[in-house]
Design an enzyme around this catalytic site. Sequence first.
Site, PDB file in Angstrom:
ATOM      1  N   ASP A 222     -20.810 -24.103 -25.531  1.00  0.00           N
ATOM      2  CA  ASP A 222     -21.464 -25.046 -26.439  1.00  0.00           C
ATOM      3  C   ASP A 222     -22.813 -25.432 -25.852  1.00  0.00           C
ATOM      4  O   ASP A 222     -23.301 -24.775 -24.928  1.00  0.00           O
ATOM      5  CB  ASP A 222     -20.543 -26.235 -26.668  1.00  0.00           C
ATOM      6  CG  ASP A 222     -20.767 -26.900 -28.015  1.00  0.00           C
ATOM      7  OD1 ASP A 222     -21.717 -26.529 -28.707  1.00  0.00           O
ATOM      8  OD2 ASP A 222     -20.000 -27.797 -28.361  1.00  0.00           O
ATOM      9  N   HIS A 223     -23.379 -26.490 -26.374  1.00  0.00           N
ATOM     10  CA  HIS A 223     -24.727 -26.901 -25.961  1.00  0.00           C
ATOM     11  C   HIS A 223     -24.982 -26.691 -24.483  1.00  0.00           C
ATOM     12  O   HIS A 223     -24.152 -27.014 -23.649  1.00  0.00           O
ATOM     13  CB  HIS A 223     -24.953 -28.394 -26.215  1.00  0.00           C
ATOM     14  CG  HIS A 223     -24.485 -28.839 -27.554  1.00  0.00           C
ATOM     15  ND1 HIS A 223     -24.277 -30.141 -27.872  1.00  0.00           N
ATOM     16  CD2 HIS A 223     -24.196 -28.128 -28.663  1.00  0.00           C
ATOM     17  CE1 HIS A 223     -23.871 -30.231 -29.113  1.00  0.00           C
ATOM     18  NE2 HIS A 223     -23.811 -29.017 -29.620  1.00  0.00           N
TER      19      HIS A 223
ATOM     20  N   HIS B  97     -14.889 -24.935 -28.560  1.00  0.00           N
ATOM     21  CA  HIS B  97     -16.266 -25.145 -28.116  1.00  0.00           C
ATOM     22  C   HIS B  97     -16.149 -25.669 -26.697  1.00  0.00           C
ATOM     23  O   HIS B  97     -15.624 -26.763 -26.489  1.00  0.00           O
ATOM     24  CB  HIS B  97     -16.967 -26.219 -28.952  1.00  0.00           C
ATOM     25  CG  HIS B  97     -17.239 -25.801 -30.361  1.00  0.00           C
ATOM     26  ND1 HIS B  97     -17.791 -26.655 -31.288  1.00  0.00           N
ATOM     27  CD2 HIS B  97     -17.065 -24.625 -30.991  1.00  0.00           C
ATOM     28  CE1 HIS B  97     -17.937 -26.008 -32.438  1.00  0.00           C
ATOM     29  NE2 HIS B  97     -17.495 -24.774 -32.282  1.00  0.00           N
TER      30      HIS B  97
ATOM     31  N   HIS C  48     -13.342 -29.553 -36.855  1.00  0.00           N
ATOM     32  CA  HIS C  48     -14.078 -29.930 -35.641  1.00  0.00           C
ATOM     33  C   HIS C  48     -13.924 -31.434 -35.441  1.00  0.00           C
ATOM     34  O   HIS C  48     -14.072 -32.200 -36.388  1.00  0.00           O
ATOM     35  CB  HIS C  48     -15.560 -29.577 -35.825  1.00  0.00           C
ATOM     36  CG  HIS C  48     -16.380 -29.736 -34.590  1.00  0.00           C
ATOM     37  ND1 HIS C  48     -16.746 -30.971 -34.095  1.00  0.00           N
ATOM     38  CD2 HIS C  48     -16.900 -28.822 -33.727  1.00  0.00           C
ATOM     39  CE1 HIS C  48     -17.463 -30.800 -32.990  1.00  0.00           C
ATOM     40  NE2 HIS C  48     -17.563 -29.501 -32.750  1.00  0.00           N
TER      41      HIS C  48
ATOM     42  N   CYS D  62     -13.193 -29.069 -29.368  1.00  0.00           N
ATOM     43  CA  CYS D  62     -14.521 -29.170 -28.784  1.00  0.00           C
ATOM     44  C   CYS D  62     -14.386 -30.080 -27.566  1.00  0.00           C
ATOM     45  O   CYS D  62     -14.172 -31.292 -27.708  1.00  0.00           O
ATOM     46  CB  CYS D  62     -15.494 -29.747 -29.812  1.00  0.00           C
ATOM     47  SG  CYS D  62     -17.138 -29.988 -29.105  1.00  0.00           S
TER      48      CYS D  62
ATOM     49  N   TYR E  69     -29.409 -25.433 -27.942  1.00  0.00           N
ATOM     50  CA  TYR E  69     -29.044 -24.088 -28.402  1.00  0.00           C
ATOM     51  C   TYR E  69     -30.000 -23.004 -27.919  1.00  0.00           C
ATOM     52  O   TYR E  69     -30.272 -22.040 -28.623  1.00  0.00           O
ATOM     53  CB  TYR E  69     -28.887 -24.072 -29.923  1.00  0.00           C
ATOM     54  CG  TYR E  69     -27.554 -24.647 -30.346  1.00  0.00           C
ATOM     55  CD1 TYR E  69     -26.390 -23.893 -30.224  1.00  0.00           C
ATOM     56  CD2 TYR E  69     -27.431 -25.947 -30.825  1.00  0.00           C
ATOM     57  CE1 TYR E  69     -25.150 -24.413 -30.589  1.00  0.00           C
ATOM     58  CE2 TYR E  69     -26.201 -26.478 -31.183  1.00  0.00           C
ATOM     59  CZ  TYR E  69     -25.063 -25.705 -31.068  1.00  0.00           C
ATOM     60  OH  TYR E  69     -23.839 -26.208 -31.420  1.00  0.00           O
TER      61      TYR E  69
HETATM   62  C1  DNO Z   1     -22.756 -29.234 -32.595  1.00  0.00           C
HETATM   63  C2  DNO Z   1     -21.713 -28.564 -33.344  1.00  0.00           C
HETATM   64  C3  DNO Z   1     -21.392 -29.265 -34.649  1.00  0.00           C
HETATM   65  C4  DNO Z   1     -20.463 -28.440 -35.413  1.00  0.00           C
HETATM   66  C5  DNO Z   1     -19.958 -29.040 -36.658  1.00  0.00           C
HETATM   67  C6  DNO Z   1     -18.703 -28.366 -37.039  1.00  0.00           C
HETATM   68  O1  DNO Z   1     -23.463 -28.621 -31.924  1.00  0.00           O
HETATM   69  O2  DNO Z   1     -20.611 -28.332 -32.576  1.00  0.00           O
HETATM   70  O3  DNO Z   1     -22.538 -29.400 -35.364  1.00  0.00           O
HETATM   71  O4  DNO Z   1     -21.102 -27.282 -35.784  1.00  0.00           O
HETATM   72  O5  DNO Z   1     -19.735 -30.392 -36.527  1.00  0.00           O
HETATM   73  O6  DNO Z   1     -18.398 -28.575 -38.341  1.00  0.00           O
END
Ligand code: DNO
Length: 347
Positions: A310-311, A265, A198, A236, A324
């Site tokens: 993602d978020h 992501h 990531h 991401c 989340y």
């Molecule tokens: C945030 C996530 C990160 C992710 C880690 C991956 O929301 O995308 O916390 O889980 O960094 O290792």
Amino acid sequence: MKMVFRWYGEDDPVTLKYIKQVPCISGIVSALYNVQVGENWPLSKIEELKRRVESKGLGFEVIESVPVHEDIKLGLPTRDTYIENYKETIRNLSKMGIKVICYNFMPVFDWTRSQLDKVLDDESTTLVYYKEQIKDMNPLDGSLSLPGWDSSYKLDELQDLFEKYSHITEEKLWENLEYFLKQIVPVAEQNDIKMAIHPDDPPWPIFGLPRIITGEKALERLVKIYDSPSNGLTICTGSLGASKDNNVVKIIEKFTPLGKVHFVHARNVKLLEDGSFEESAHLSNCGSMDMTEILKALYEGGFTGYIRPDHGRMIWGETGKAGYGLYDRALGAMYLTGIWEAIKKQK
Ligand code: DNO
């Protein structure tokens, strides 16, 4: 592509039942949250989680994350024990049908924001990273609690870690990552697991700690460390996209056809003049990322991996883990699926 959704386990107020009701979601992304960093993940616990997820008709093929012990990142002699544990975890996860493991190599703090509940014009709340706020923060103050802040560290442990990292240059961190990958990737390969690093979030050093997985050049260097399909990436969009120096579409166009993108992501960020950013709804015109171009680049690169919204913002009065919640992520998942469907049908 396979649309998946992050779930934080039994304590997550977003239940598997609710996730299952989002019609585009085929599987769950989760982790064992009660195993100490660096310890081996026991088969029985993984099996229990798998059973729970699958009993709701959801797939379980992606782990986010198996954390990397700080001693590995610091290159301490004790790292070998932790690397052996990591290998054992890979083998155990493979036995339970896991295909992708997401991990990161950020020293001490994982993803970092300066505020979790910034109220937007529409009265929803979101996560933001304001450079001005970060400037005034002191991680050694002890009372800070933000995402990515490992609250299990005691103040003196944190001080000790900062002291140790003061000797770690970016080059040294790369060396330690290389040492780790050269041992881990062959094991992942034998066990049919794809490792997906990531990117650092945000993709620049914070609080004087080095960060190296910051953009296209770094990703290029990473994949060259060990040439294997098992040495791959999590793209991401919000992490990479937080820096004006990164062209996320171009990065996807480069690495997807090479078979390096195993996990995505997808989220949007609104970049501000001074290099700060706000997380926005997934919709392209709410932020600086063009989701259609991003998905097109994935589609054209032959992406067959896993993607998750993602978020999101907290909307409709939802409370819980900032970013989340169910609602905005579900909207995001449906939006992304719609774009994907349209791209596919036009071809
Ligand atoms: C945030 C996530 C990160 C992710 C880690 C991956 O929301 O995308 O916390 O889980 O960094 O290792």
